[in-house]
Every structure is written in structure tokens, then in C-alpha cells.
Design a protein around this motif. Structure first.
Motif, PDB file in Angstrom:
ATOM      1  N   GLY A  99       0.808  -1.213   0.000  1.00 52.51           N
ATOM      2  CA  GLY A  99       0.000   0.000   0.000  1.00 52.51           C
ATOM      3  C   GLY A  99       0.838   1.258   0.000  1.00 52.51           C
ATOM      4  N   SER A 100       1.905   1.273   0.838  1.00 53.82           N
ATOM      5  CA  SER A 100       2.783   2.450   0.912  1.00 53.82           C
ATOM      6  C   SER A 100       3.496   2.686  -0.414  1.00 53.82           C
ATOM      7  CB  SER A 100       3.813   2.262   2.031  1.00 53.82           C
ATOM      8  OG  SER A 100       3.181   2.080   3.272  1.00 53.82           O
ATOM      9  N   GLY A 101       3.947   1.584  -1.039  1.00 54.84           N
ATOM     10  CA  GLY A 101       4.644   1.706  -2.320  1.00 54.84           C
ATOM     11  C   GLY A 101       3.748   2.264  -3.412  1.00 54.84           C
ATOM     12  N   LEU A 102       2.500   1.812  -3.454  1.00 59.66           N
ATOM     13  CA  LEU A 102       1.565   2.288  -4.472  1.00 59.66           C
ATOM     14  C   LEU A 102       1.235   3.772  -4.267  1.00 59.66           C
ATOM     15  CD1 LEU A 102      -0.874  -0.766  -4.726  1.00 59.66           C
ATOM     16  CD2 LEU A 102       0.940  -0.104  -6.324  1.00 59.66           C
ATOM     17  N   ILE A 103       1.108   4.183  -3.005  1.00 59.27           N
ATOM     18  CA  ILE A 103       0.859   5.601  -2.715  1.00 59.27           C
ATOM     19  C   ILE A 103       2.072   6.443  -3.114  1.00 59.27           C
ATOM     20  CG2 ILE A 103       0.515   7.280  -0.853  1.00 59.27           C
ATOM     21  CD1 ILE A 103      -1.139   5.104   0.602  1.00 59.27           C
ATOM     22  N   LEU A 104       3.274   5.925  -2.814  1.00 62.79           N
ATOM     23  CA  LEU A 104       4.500   6.665  -3.128  1.00 62.79           C
ATOM     24  C   LEU A 104       4.650   6.879  -4.633  1.00 62.79           C
ATOM     25  CD1 LEU A 104       7.102   7.888  -1.961  1.00 62.79           C
ATOM     26  CD2 LEU A 104       8.176   5.651  -2.219  1.00 62.79           C
ATOM     27  N   VAL A 105       4.227   5.893  -5.411  1.00 61.81           N
ATOM     28  CA  VAL A 105       4.330   6.004  -6.871  1.00 61.81           C
ATOM     29  C   VAL A 105       3.569   7.233  -7.382  1.00 61.81           C
ATOM     30  CG1 VAL A 105       3.610   4.921  -9.049  1.00 61.81           C
ATOM     31  CG2 VAL A 105       4.788   3.573  -7.329  1.00 61.81           C
ATOM     32  N   LEU A 106       2.486   7.595  -6.711  1.00 64.92           N
ATOM     33  CA  LEU A 106       1.695   8.753  -7.125  1.00 64.92           C
ATOM     34  C   LEU A 106       2.503  10.045  -7.068  1.00 64.92           C
ATOM     35  CD1 LEU A 106      -1.668   7.934  -5.275  1.00 64.92           C
ATOM     36  CD2 LEU A 106      -1.099   7.506  -7.684  1.00 64.92           C
ATOM     37  N   PHE A 107       3.531  10.074  -6.224  1.00 60.73           N
ATOM     38  CA  PHE A 107       4.356  11.275  -6.066  1.00 60.73           C
ATOM     39  C   PHE A 107       5.611  11.243  -6.944  1.00 60.73           C
ATOM     40  CE2 PHE A 107       1.857  10.900  -2.212  1.00 60.73           C
ATOM     41  CZ  PHE A 107       1.420  12.199  -2.004  1.00 60.73           C
ATOM     42  N   PHE A 108       5.821  10.177  -7.710  1.00 60.01           N
ATOM     43  CA  PHE A 108       7.012  10.078  -8.553  1.00 60.01           C
ATOM     44  C   PHE A 108       7.137  11.227  -9.562  1.00 60.01           C
ATOM     45  CE2 PHE A 108       8.877   5.531  -8.326  1.00 60.01           C
ATOM     46  CZ  PHE A 108       8.906   5.619  -6.953  1.00 60.01           C
ATOM     47  N   PRO A 109       6.010  11.706 -10.154  1.00 58.21           N
ATOM     48  CA  PRO A 109       6.161  12.841 -11.076  1.00 58.21           C
ATOM     49  C   PRO A 109       6.797  14.066 -10.424  1.00 58.21           C
ATOM     50  CG  PRO A 109       4.007  11.825 -11.351  1.00 58.21           C
ATOM     51  CD  PRO A 109       4.630  11.175 -10.148  1.00 58.21           C
ATOM     52  N   LEU A 110       6.585  14.244  -9.112  1.00 56.79           N
ATOM     53  CA  LEU A 110       7.207  15.361  -8.395  1.00 56.79           C
ATOM     54  C   LEU A 110       8.642  15.039  -7.997  1.00 56.79           C
ATOM     55  CD1 LEU A 110       4.250  16.431  -6.064  1.00 56.79           C
ATOM     56  CD2 LEU A 110       5.074  17.623  -8.109  1.00 56.79           C
ATOM     57  N   ILE A 111       8.853  13.803  -7.485  1.00 59.73           N
ATOM     58  CA  ILE A 111      10.178  13.417  -6.998  1.00 59.73           C
ATOM     59  C   ILE A 111      11.202  13.409  -8.128  1.00 59.73           C
ATOM     60  CG2 ILE A 111      11.511  11.554  -5.927  1.00 59.73           C
ATOM     61  CD1 ILE A 111       8.921  10.726  -4.469  1.00 59.73           C
ATOM     62  N   PHE A 112      10.768  12.923  -9.307  1.00 59.36           N
ATOM     63  CA  PHE A 112      11.713  12.742 -10.415  1.00 59.36           C
ATOM     64  C   PHE A 112      11.431  13.707 -11.567  1.00 59.36           C
ATOM     65  CE2 PHE A 112      11.484   8.611  -8.243  1.00 59.36           C
ATOM     66  CZ  PHE A 112      12.828   8.407  -7.972  1.00 59.36           C
ATOM     67  N   GLU A 113      10.899  14.893 -11.238  1.00 58.81           N
ATOM     68  CA  GLU A 113      10.546  15.841 -12.294  1.00 58.81           C
ATOM     69  C   GLU A 113      11.772  16.420 -13.004  1.00 58.81           C
ATOM     70  OE1 GLU A 113       8.487  19.237 -10.839  1.00 58.81           O
ATOM     71  OE2 GLU A 113       9.848  19.555  -9.117  1.00 58.81           O
ATOM     72  N   ASN A 114      12.928  16.421 -12.355  1.00 57.57           N
ATOM     73  CA  ASN A 114      14.124  17.002 -12.963  1.00 57.57           C
ATOM     74  C   ASN A 114      15.042  15.982 -13.623  1.00 57.57           C
ATOM     75  OD1 ASN A 114      13.439  19.653 -12.112  1.00 57.57           O
ATOM     76  ND2 ASN A 114      14.247  19.222 -10.057  1.00 57.57           N
ATOM     77  N   GLY A 133       7.798   6.261 -16.877  1.00 57.95           N
ATOM     78  CA  GLY A 133       7.273   4.892 -16.933  1.00 57.95           C
ATOM     79  C   GLY A 133       8.345   3.860 -16.617  1.00 57.95           C
ATOM     80  N   ILE A 134       9.562   4.107 -17.099  1.00 57.92           N
ATOM     81  CA  ILE A 134      10.695   3.210 -16.814  1.00 57.92           C
ATOM     82  C   ILE A 134      10.998   3.216 -15.311  1.00 57.92           C
ATOM     83  CG2 ILE A 134      13.166   2.847 -17.162  1.00 57.92           C
ATOM     84  CD1 ILE A 134      11.605   2.055 -19.586  1.00 57.92           C
ATOM     85  N   ILE A 135      10.988   4.413 -14.709  1.00 52.25           N
ATOM     86  CA  ILE A 135      11.282   4.533 -13.273  1.00 52.25           C
ATOM     87  C   ILE A 135      10.226   3.779 -12.451  1.00 52.25           C
ATOM     88  CG2 ILE A 135      11.483   6.133 -11.334  1.00 52.25           C
ATOM     89  CD1 ILE A 135      12.591   8.207 -13.278  1.00 52.25           C
ATOM     90  N   ILE A 136       8.952   3.922 -12.840  1.00 51.57           N
ATOM     91  CA  ILE A 136       7.875   3.238 -12.113  1.00 51.57           C
ATOM     92  C   ILE A 136       7.997   1.727 -12.256  1.00 51.57           C
ATOM     93  CG2 ILE A 136       5.373   2.859 -12.052  1.00 51.57           C
ATOM     94  CD1 ILE A 136       5.052   5.834 -12.799  1.00 51.57           C
ATOM     95  N   PHE A 137       8.284   1.243 -13.470  1.00 53.27           N
ATOM     96  CA  PHE A 137       8.462  -0.199 -13.691  1.00 53.27           C
ATOM     97  C   PHE A 137       9.620  -0.733 -12.853  1.00 53.27           C
ATOM     98  CE2 PHE A 137       9.835  -3.640 -16.911  1.00 53.27           C
ATOM     99  CZ  PHE A 137       9.145  -4.617 -16.209  1.00 53.27           C
ATOM    100  N   LEU A 138      10.717   0.030 -12.799  1.00 49.93           N
ATOM    101  CA  LEU A 138      11.872  -0.370 -11.997  1.00 49.93           C
ATOM    102  C   LEU A 138      11.499  -0.443 -10.518  1.00 49.93           C
ATOM    103  CD1 LEU A 138      14.910  -0.907 -11.567  1.00 49.93           C
ATOM    104  CD2 LEU A 138      15.266   1.574 -11.597  1.00 49.93           C
ATOM    105  N   PHE A 139      10.779   0.550 -10.029  1.00 46.55           N
ATOM    106  CA  PHE A 139      10.371   0.566  -8.622  1.00 46.55           C
ATOM    107  C   PHE A 139       9.460  -0.618  -8.301  1.00 46.55           C
ATOM    108  CE2 PHE A 139       7.443   1.936  -5.222  1.00 46.55           C
ATOM    109  CZ  PHE A 139       8.371   2.167  -4.207  1.00 46.55           C
ATOM    110  N   VAL A 140       8.527  -0.920  -9.195  1.00 48.92           N
ATOM    111  CA  VAL A 140       7.618  -2.060  -8.989  1.00 48.92           C
ATOM    112  C   VAL A 140       8.411  -3.371  -8.930  1.00 48.92           C
ATOM    113  CG1 VAL A 140       5.775  -3.429 -10.053  1.00 48.92           C
ATOM    114  CG2 VAL A 140       5.601  -0.939  -9.984  1.00 48.92           C
ATOM    115  N   ALA A 141       9.432  -3.498  -9.783  1.00 51.97           N
ATOM    116  CA  ALA A 141      10.261  -4.705  -9.780  1.00 51.97           C
ATOM    117  C   ALA A 141      11.017  -4.847  -8.462  1.00 51.97           C
ATOM    118  CB  ALA A 141      11.241  -4.666 -10.952  1.00 51.97           C
TER     119      ALA A 141
END
Length: 512
Positions: free
Chosen positions: A101-116, A122-130
Motif C-alpha cells: 500500500g505504501s509503495g503504491l501511494i508513493l508512486v503517485l508522487f514520482f512525477p514530483l520526486i523525479f521531475e528534474n 514509466g521506466i522509473i515506475i516499472f523499476l520501482f515495482v520490480a
């Protein structure tokens, strides 16, 4: 098989497999940096640090269960072992759901965390899920490995783990070299944990046919294990302190500097962590043996083994630190290129952290065996000191400031408080007993360095340009320093003399 024999078996199997893992890991790291790039590898390191933060939900349950298994294993109480492992499964499955649950919620903030970053989101999210899936599988299906560790059979888990993940690195190199497919590389990160879980569970079933894999933790069982839950709560604070000291560096570097610097530091950490693990594997099997010693309550033997472990740790940490200082820059240059070299101060800071992590281990091993985790304030102080100093110093001094913050917090809590706590609550001895021995070993190390400095001054040490030349240089230095240090410790350290007599006696016994 005796405790010493099991410890040695665990050690040599761990060393062989880990050394093989190191070789392919170093080779693969070069390929990964060349094809995937510094930013991508930096993001991999950052995501792993984030997952370490999510792993705080584990709350030290595994260590607490290992502590609680020593006595029933010593008494061969299979019913109690099943109960404890079942209770562990009950807790771990709920933690796995929390992490999911925490991981799925954190993914929602990835556009902000990795905006720069320039890496596709999509690659970053797939890597995190793996990476997250690998952690979840351990919580749901691999928690039985704590039984192997407590029973001094950790070599079984090591053999399976290292074999599977050596295969993963090999296949990842192939897909990059021949297909240059980032998606295939990430897919292998996702797939190999399933293979590991399947083989591990099958092996545990064959070693413990009486172990009930479907054991349910009833309300009565949870009630009987209140003391275990108490240890878990105490360990949660210690896990927090350990994470902040060792797991937040990459996150702070990512936040205050850039992802590429995470990759630069990651090269240094990869070498340090592998050597740290390699040395640690030698002693890994001794944890359960110390647990058994505490269960037997043989005070004189406990103290004798403690100083043997301390002397041996100082010897290995001292030799490794000298070789790291002499050969690190050459190794980085040969391995990944001169552009990845960092300042000499960063190297000295990392070697200091490595040395502290090594010589602290005997204290940590006995604290775990005694279950001395009531000092929950200590890791909180360590965490606050670490973060405050790291953030304050990184602003003015860059990367070195982060590591200085780590060193300051470790000296205050790890090197000063924890030994005090062990000798006060565990051994129930005067503190000077510890400080006399510990500071004495620091003096012995300094004296060996002083002698080696003048002797090595007669040797011509040039900058090396290939691995074989570097190996010969380090071998020459290593032999000279280890002989000097060995002689100093053998003359002045009773613990070092005792452990050598123990090893010789064991060898003679095996030859008969």
C-alpha cells in the motif's frame, strides 16, 4: 557438528559465493554504467534507499525472532519453533500488505520526486515495482530463512541466494550487450526473486520436514508471545537508527546534489559494502553460536569468545582498511575510469565508516544474543545527530559533509553508548574492562601502522594501470602489513592469541 565447525562451514561457503558475486558484480557495474548511464544507475540507488525506508515497517521482527529461536533450537522444541515461525509469518504478511500500500501511494508522487530527471517516468515506475516486488516476496514467502540462520545453517540460504543473483547479473549483462534493452534488464530484476523463493522453500522443507508451512498464529499464540512483540517494538527504534546512519546518504545526495553523484558514490559504496559483507560472512555463522552461549549462561566462555571476536575483527578491519587506502583510487580508475574518482577526503571518510562497522560487530552480536534493546532513545539520538549534521554539512562541504555526519553519530552511539549498555546490562561488568581492551586494540593497530609505514617506505609503490599489477602491489603490501599486525596482536592481545590457538586446534582435529 560443533558450533565452531558450523561457523567455519558457514564462513567458507559464504566467502566463496560472495567472492564470485563480487567478480561478476564489478564486471556488470561497468557495463551498466556504460549502457544505462550515470543518471539511471543513480536512480536505481535512490529507489533502493527509498525501499530501505519502507522496510522500516519490518520493525526488526526478523532479528527479534532470531533471538527467540535460540532457546527452542537448543532444547529441540519443535512445537515452539513452529509457533514462533508461524507468528513471524503472521506479522510479515501484514507488513507485506503495508509495504504494498505504501509503495503504491508513493508512486503517485514520482512525477514530483523525479521531475528534474531525463529518464522516462514509466521506466522509473516499472523499476520501482520490480524492486518492490522482490521485497514483498521475501515478506510473504521467505521468512523461514530466519530458522536457518538461528540454526547455524545460513550457508544453505547463502548458496541459493548468491547462485540465483549471480545468474541474474550474468543475464542482465547479456541483454544489455546484445539487445541494449532496459525493459529486459528490469524484467530480470523482477523475475529472479521468484526463482530464489521457489528453491529456498523446497530446501527448507527437506531440512525441516516437521516444519508446518501452513501454521496459523491463533489468538492464544499471539498472547503467549507478548515478550517477542515487546522486543519487536524495541528493535523498531534500533532499525530506524541503523537506516538513518547507513540508508539515507543516497537520498540526501539525490535531494541536495544530483542523481549522477549517487552513481559516483555508489561505485565507492559497492566496493566498501562488498568488502564489508565479505568480512562479515566470515563471522555470520557465529551469531547463532553466541546465542547458544548466552542460552547456556557460561559467563567465562562468553567473555573469552567476545575478545577473540574483537581481536579478529580488528585484525581483518585493519588489514582491509590499509589495502583500501593504498589501492582504492587505482581500482576506481582501472574499473570505471578516472572521471569517477572522488576526493581523498571522501575516501578517508568511507574507510573510517567501514572500520567502525567492522569493530562494532562483536558488541552488536552479543546485544542481539542478550536481547538488549530497551535503550530505544539511543537510535533516535543517532538518527537526529546524523541527519542534522549531514544536512548542515552537505550545504557547506558537499558529499564529504554527509559522511562526516554519519561518522559523528556512529562514534557517539555505536562506539561509546552500545558497549557501555552491553557491559552494564549484559555482562554486568565494569566499563573499564571494555575500554581497556578496545582502546588497547586501537593502540596495537596504530603501532602496526607506524612499523609498516617505515618498512613499506623501502618498497617502490607506483600507480598501477591494470588489475594484475594492482593485485601484485596489494598482495605485497598486504603480506607485509598482515605479518607485522599479526605479530603485534599475537604478542599483546590475549584474545588474538586465544583465537589462533582455537583455529590450530580445530585444524588438528579435522586432520585426524
Amino acid at each position: 557438528m560443533s558450533r565452531v565447525a558450523l561457523s567455519i562451514k558457514n564462513a567458507w561457503i559464504a566467502i566463496v559465493f560472495h567472492f564470485t558475486y563480487i567478480v561478476i558484480q564489478f564486471y556488470s557495474r561497468n557495463i551498466f554504467l556504460d549502457i544505462l548511464g550515470d543518471d539511471f544507475i543513480g536512480i536505481v540507488g535512490t529507489l533502493k534507499s527509498i525501499l530501505q525506508f519502507l522496510n522500516l515497517s519490518e520493525l526488526g521482527i526478523g532479528a527479534a525472532v532470531g533471538f527467540s529461536l535460540y532457546k527452542p533450537l537448543y532444547e529441540q522444541n519443535k512445537e515452539k519453533i513452529n509457533e514462533i515461525i508461524g507468528y513471524l509469518g503472521f506479522l510479515y504478511k501484514r507488513i507485506g500488505l503495508f509495504m504494498l500500500g505504501s509503495g503504491l501511494i508513493l508512486v503517485l508522487f514520482f512525477p514530483l520526486i523525479f521531475e528534474n530527471t531525463e529518464i522516462n517516468l514509466g521506466i522509473i515506475i516499472f523499476l520501482f515495482v520490480a524492486l518492490l516486488s522482490s521485497n514483498l516476496l521475501s515478506y510473504f514467502f521467505a521468512y523461514h530463512i530466519f530458522l536457518l540462520q538461528a540454526d547455524q545453517k545460513s550457508y544453505i540460504g547463502i548458496t541459493i541466494n548468491q547462485s540465483v543473483f549471480i545468474l541474474r547479473l550474468f543475464l542482465q549483462c547479456l541483454v544489455l550487450l546484445y539487445f541494449q534493452s532496459v525493459l529486459a534488464w528490469i524484467f530480470l530484476e523482477l523475475a529472479t526473486p521468484f526463482i530464489y523463493i521457489f528453491i529456498l522453500r523446497k530446501k527448507i522443507k527437506s531440512n525441516y520436514p516437521w516444519l508446518d508451512f501452513k501454521f496459523k498464529a491463533t489468538k492464544a499464540i499471539r498472547s503467549r508471545n507478548k515478550e517477542l512483540l515487546k522486543k519487536v517494538k524495541q528493535l523498531s527504534f534500533h532499525k530506524l537508527g541503523g537506516f538513518v546512519s547507513n540508508g539515507t546518504d543516497n537520498i540526501v545526495i539525490f535531494a541536495f546534489i544530483n542523481p549522477a553523484t549517487v552513481a559516483f558514490v555508489g561505485n565507492y559504496q559497492l566496493i566498501m559494502n562488498n568488502i564489508n559483507t565479505l568480512v562479515g560472512q566470515i563471522f555470520n555463522g557465529t551469531k547463532a553460536g553466541v546465542g547458544n552461549l548466552v542460552a547456556e549462561n557460561n559467563h567465562s566462555t562468553m567473555m573469552k569468545v567476545f575478545w577473540e571476536m574483537m581481536a579478529l575483527r580488528f585484525f581483518l578491519a585493519g588489514c582491509a582498511s590499509v589495502l583500501l587506502y593504498i589501492g582504492f583510487d587505482d581500482l576506481i580508475t582501472i574499473w570505471v575510469g578516472e572521471k569517477y574518482l572522488m576526493s581523498h577526503s571522501v575516501l578517508m571518510a568511507l574507510i573510517s565508516i567501514f572500520f567502525i562497522l567492522q569493530v562494532r560487530t562483536p558488541v552488536d552480536t552479543y546485544i542481539q544474543a542478550f536481547g538488549l534493546y530497551a535503550d530505544t532513545w539511543a537510535p533516535l539520538v543517532q538518527s537526529v545527530v546524523n541527519l542534522v549534521f549531514s544536512i548542515a554539512l552537505v550545504i557547506n562541504y558537499g558529499v564529504i559533509g554527509i559522511f562526516l555526519g554519519t561518522i559523528i553519530s556512529q562514534v557517539l552511539v555505536i562506539l561509546i553508548w552500545r558497549p557501555y549498555h552491553l557491559f552494564w546490562k549484559g555482562f554486568k561488568l565494569k566499563q573499564m574492562t571494555y575500554w581497556y581492551g578496545f582502546l588497547g586494540h586501537l593502540v596495537f593497530f596504530a603501532f602496526a601502522l607506524f612499523c609498516a609505514y617505515y618498512i613499506l617506505g623501502y618498497l617502490e609503490l607506483k600507480v598501477t594501470t591494470n588489475l594484475f599489477a594492482l593485485f601484485l602491489k596489494l598482495l605485497k603490501i598486504g603480506i607485509v602489513f598482515s605479518i607485522i599486525y599479526f605479530m603485534v596482536l599475537f604478542v599483546f592481545s590475549k584474545g588474538f592469541k586465544d583465537v589462533n590457538y582455537r583455529i590450530v586446534a580445530l585444524i588438528k582435529q579435522r586432520l585426524k
